[in-house]
Design a protein around this motif. Structure first.
Motif, PDB file in Angstrom:
ATOM      1  N   ALA A 148       0.917  -1.077   0.032  1.00  0.00           N
ATOM      2  CA  ALA A 148      -0.086  -0.015  -0.173  1.00  0.00           C
ATOM      3  C   ALA A 148       0.815   1.300  -0.094  1.00  0.00           C
ATOM      4  N   SER A 149       2.185   1.294   0.198  1.00  0.00           N
ATOM      5  CA  SER A 149       3.076   2.302   0.344  1.00  0.00           C
ATOM      6  C   SER A 149       4.568   1.944   0.300  1.00  0.00           C
ATOM      7  N   THR A 150       5.177   2.992  -0.367  1.00  0.00           N
ATOM      8  CA  THR A 150       6.722   2.499  -0.086  1.00  0.00           C
ATOM      9  C   THR A 150       7.220   2.581   1.038  1.00  0.00           C
ATOM     10  N   ASP A 175      -0.540   7.147   2.783  1.00  0.00           N
ATOM     11  CA  ASP A 175      -0.908   6.516   1.276  1.00  0.00           C
ATOM     12  C   ASP A 175      -2.083   5.527   1.531  1.00  0.00           C
ATOM     13  N   THR A 176      -2.353   5.375   2.581  1.00  0.00           N
ATOM     14  CA  THR A 176      -3.716   4.439   2.697  1.00  0.00           C
ATOM     15  C   THR A 176      -4.823   5.371   3.305  1.00  0.00           C
ATOM     16  N   GLY A 177      -4.704   6.488   3.481  1.00  0.00           N
ATOM     17  CA  GLY A 177      -5.588   7.760   3.526  1.00  0.00           C
ATOM     18  C   GLY A 177      -6.452   7.335   4.978  1.00  0.00           C
ATOM     19  N   SER A 192      -6.547  -0.217  -0.646  1.00  0.00           N
ATOM     20  CA  SER A 192      -5.058  -0.861  -0.925  1.00  0.00           C
ATOM     21  C   SER A 192      -4.629  -1.125   0.508  1.00  0.00           C
ATOM     22  N   THR A 193      -5.367  -0.779   1.681  1.00  0.00           N
ATOM     23  CA  THR A 193      -4.776  -1.090   2.994  1.00  0.00           C
ATOM     24  C   THR A 193      -4.983  -2.524   3.259  1.00  0.00           C
ATOM     25  N   THR A 194      -3.828  -3.285   3.851  1.00  0.00           N
ATOM     26  CA  THR A 194      -3.720  -4.859   3.944  1.00  0.00           C
ATOM     27  C   THR A 194      -3.769  -5.094   5.434  1.00  0.00           C
TER      28      THR A 194
END
Length: 326
Positions: A135-137, A167-169, A175-177
Motif C-alpha cells: 500500500a505504500s513505499t 498513502d492508505t488515507g 489498498s490497505t492490507t
C-alpha cells in the motif's frame, strides 16, 4: 510483485557507498517525504553522508517530521551528480518523476537504487526492490529495514508511519492490507506518534482548502458512475502550490468517490493557464492508471494522475470518454 534484487545485495551496496543522494518525487506527498526521511535517518545511523533534495517545495504539514528542515529545495538536475556514488530513490515510479528537467543522465559510476510500490514502475534502477501489492513505499522500506536488522528509532518510526498512514488515507483506501496495520502497530510501539501524525497530515488544512473544496463540490457533475469536477486557474488565486496537491487528492478520494453509485472520481486542476493536472481515483476493480498512462501519466490501479497542456474544455470530454469505458 516484480523481479527484484535481494535485500542483502542492496545493503551491501549501501555500505560500500560514501555519499548518497535521496531525491523526492515531484509534488512530494507523505509517502515520498516519510520514506526519504526514514532513509536519511537509517543511512545516517550507518555513518553515511546522505542528502535529501526536492525539486518542489515540501508541504508545510510535513515539516513536523524529524529531519524535514534538512531537505534542500533544489532540482537534482542542477547538482553535481559526480559527487554521489549512490542515488537512493524511494517512491519514484519512473526515472523522470523527480526532476523538472525530465529523465536525468547519471554519471556511469553512480549506482541507482529503486525502492518503490507503484505498479507502473519498470525496474529502471541498477538495483530494484519494487513490491506493487504494497500500500505504500514506507511499508516496502519497513520490510527492508527489518531484514537488515536496523533498529527502528523514533525518528525512523515517525517517518515511516507517516508514509503508511497517508498513502492508505488513514487506512480507508482499498489498498490497505492486514500488513499495513501490523506494520503501523509496530511503528507505534517503536515511537511513532500516531496522534501527532493524524493532526498534522489530516487536520491541519488551511481555510483556503475549505473554499476550494466548496468550489469543487459546486462544479461536480456525475455521468455514468463517473464524478468529476474542475478548478480553473482563476479559482486558485492565493493557494500555496505545496497544499494544492493534497486538497484535490482529498476531494477526489474522500468527497467525489465517497458518493453513492460513483466508481470513478476525477478532478481537473488548471495549475497554470492551459496546464492541467488531472487527479484520478477509483473503486476496486476499476483501473484508472490505464487512462493516465494513455496521457503520459501513471500511478496505481485506483490512484493515478497525468498532466495535459491545453484548455480544460478540451481535456475534460476526452478523459471522460475513456473513463466511462474502463
Amino acid at each position: 510483485m516484480n523481479l527484484m534484487d535481494s535485500p542483502r545485495n542492496i545493503l551491501r551496496t549501501i555500505k560500500a557507498a560514501k555519499n548518497i543522494l535521496i531525491p523526492l518525487h515531484l509534488r512530494p506527498d507523505g509517502d515520498s517525504i516519510g520514506s526519504a526521511l526514514a532513509s536519511y535517518h537509517f543511512l545516517h545511523g550507518l555513518g553515511k553522508k546522505a542528502t535529501v533534495v526536492s525539486a518542489d517545495p515540501v508541504p508545510d504539514i510535513f515539516l513536523f517530521l524529524p529531519g524535514a528542515k534538512k531537505i534542500k529545495i533544489v532540482d537534482p538536475a542542477e547538482l553535481d551528480l559526480t559527487k554521489f556514488d549512490l542515488i537512493f530513490l524511494v517512491d519514484n515510479a519512473s526515472p523522470a518523476r523527480f526532476s523538472k528537467k525530465g529523465e536525468i543522465k547519471f554519471p556511469s559510476q553512480t549506482i541507482l537504487a529503486n525502492i518503490d510500490h507503484h505498479e507502473s514502475n519498470r525496474n529502471f534502477g541498477d538495483l530494484n526492490y519494487v513490491i506493487s501489492d504494497s500500500a505504500s513505499t514506507a511499508e516496502v522500506l519497513y520490510d527492508l529495514i527489518k531484514s537488515w536488522r536496523i533498529a527502528l528509532t523514533p525518528e525512523i518510526s515517525n517517518c515511516l508511519l507517516t508514509g503508511v498512514y497517508t498513502d492508505t488515507g488513514g487506512f480507508l483506501y482499498p489498498s490497505t492490507t492486514a500488513g499495513s496495520l501490523d506494520k503501523a502497530a509496530d511503528l507505534i510501539r517503536h515511537g511513532g506518534n500516531q496522534k501527532r501524525i493524524v493532526e498534522k497530515a489530516f487536520r491541519s488544512w488551511s481555510p483556503k482548502a475549505l473554499r476550494l473544496w466548496s468550489e469543487i463540490l459546486a462544479r461536480t457533475q456525475i455521468r455514468k458512475a463517473v464524478a468529476y469536477s474542475s478548478l480553473p486557474f482563476a479559482a486558485l488565486k492565493g493557494t500555496q502550490y505545496s497544499e494544492l496537491s493534497g486538497i484535490r487528492s482529498f476531494a477526489a478520494a474522500n468527497l467525489l468517490l465517497a458518493t453513492k453509485g460513483v466508481g470513478v472520481a476525477a478532478v481537473f486542476t488548471e495549475e497554470q493557464p492551459r496546464r492541467i493536472r488531472v487527479t484520478l481515483r477509483s473503486s476496486p476493480g476499476v483501473n484508472v492508471s490505464k487512462v493516465a498512462e494513455k496521457f503520459g501519466g501513471g500511478g496505481h490501479e485506483m490512484s493515478a494522475a497525468f498532466d495535459y497542456r491545453g484548455p480544460l474544455k478540451k481535456i475534460i470530454p476526452q478523459a471522460l470518454k475513456m473513463l466511462k469505458t474502463i
